[in-house]
Design a protein around this motif. Sequence first.
Motif, PDB file in Angstrom:
ATOM      1  N   THR A   1      20.491  81.322  40.231  1.00  9.18           N
ATOM      2  CA  THR A   1      21.296  81.000  41.408  1.00  9.18           C
ATOM      3  C   THR A   1      21.364  82.223  42.313  1.00  9.18           C
ATOM      4  OG1 THR A   1      23.395  81.730  40.430  1.00  9.18           O
ATOM      5  CG2 THR A   1      22.743  79.416  40.076  1.00  9.18           C
ATOM      6  N   TYR A   2      21.876  82.001  43.520  1.00 16.55           N
ATOM      7  CA  TYR A   2      22.010  83.144  44.423  1.00 16.55           C
ATOM      8  C   TYR A   2      23.030  84.149  43.908  1.00 16.55           C
ATOM      9  CZ  TYR A   2      26.003  80.591  46.616  1.00 16.55           C
ATOM     10  OH  TYR A   2      27.185  79.924  46.875  1.00 16.55           O
ATOM     11  N   ALA A   3      23.925  83.730  43.013  1.00 23.36           N
ATOM     12  CA  ALA A   3      24.854  84.689  42.408  1.00 23.36           C
ATOM     13  C   ALA A   3      24.106  85.677  41.517  1.00 23.36           C
ATOM     14  CB  ALA A   3      25.926  83.954  41.615  1.00 23.36           C
ATOM     15  N   ASP A   4      23.107  85.206  40.764  1.00 18.37           N
ATOM     16  CA  ASP A   4      22.278  86.107  39.963  1.00 18.37           C
ATOM     17  C   ASP A   4      21.585  87.132  40.856  1.00 18.37           C
ATOM     18  OD1 ASP A   4      22.804  84.716  37.554  1.00 18.37           O
ATOM     19  OD2 ASP A   4      21.127  83.350  37.900  1.00 18.37           O
ATOM     20  N   LEU A   5      21.015  86.655  41.944  1.00 19.29           N
ATOM     21  CA  LEU A   5      20.306  87.541  42.865  1.00 19.29           C
ATOM     22  C   LEU A   5      21.253  88.559  43.487  1.00 19.29           C
ATOM     23  CD1 LEU A   5      18.230  84.712  44.539  1.00 19.29           C
ATOM     24  CD2 LEU A   5      17.259  86.553  43.144  1.00 19.29           C
ATOM     25  N   SER A   6      22.461  88.122  43.802  1.00 16.56           N
ATOM     26  CA  SER A   6      23.424  89.026  44.422  1.00 16.56           C
ATOM     27  C   SER A   6      23.963  90.044  43.431  1.00 16.56           C
ATOM     28  CB  SER A   6      24.569  88.224  45.045  1.00 16.56           C
ATOM     29  OG  SER A   6      24.110  87.484  46.160  1.00 16.56           O
TER      30      SER A   6
END
Length: 242
Positions: free
Chosen positions: A172-177
């Motif tokens: 998810t974009y949370a992982d990337l962030s």
Amino acid sequence: MTYQLHYWPTIQGRGEFVRLALEAAGADYVDVARLPESKGGGESALGDRLDDPDIVRPSFAPPFLIDGDIVVGQTAAILLYLGPRLGLAGVGESDGLWTHQLQLTIADVVAEAHDTHHPISTGAYYEDQRDAAVQRARAFREERIPKFLNWFERVLRRNPAGSLHLVGDVLTYADLSLFQLVEGLRYAFPKAAARALAATPAVEKLHDNVKRRQRVHDYLQSPRRIAFNEDGIFRRYAELDA
């Protein structure tokens, strides 16, 4: 349709969290201000957009994203919009909301990291507030970095699908962030980050796994990835990482 990302062309900053999502998903996008002025790019074009009196819903500041007739500002809101469209928001409404909550917490850390070098005024030079910055950075290193990373460690370890991702068993974009947050902390506070990551192995493993993903790896090696510098959010001053 090609997404248009509008952000400062010489720093990673808050726009980098959006860039990472677009890159990891293989999305078609243009980083508008990094285009030459002859093609409608440059900081002047960004400023013109912000100051345009005919825009009914003006953006407060970059980053903002344009998708056809839709304009979305603020990093977390942009990612909330992009997440489902890029397949980076988990599965279903509950996952999407949880991913957004994680992103908002990352935004809190980013704001605190910025305030370590500008604790009094964003309009004053770092050198004019160095003493206050040293004090603010000490609290950030000793209290806030461990508190935030320990919380993300708990989130990973309590994930029913396993500790490889923050939400379910998909990227998810949370992982990337979180990856980008660790990158920034390692740049600005290498000593403090090393201590905190030694106590949060799941966070460090997530960072390493994200970095190995092919599209992320290719992006990091490309000229599209702007190097950290002392104009961005994460700035390296030796006296702030004592």
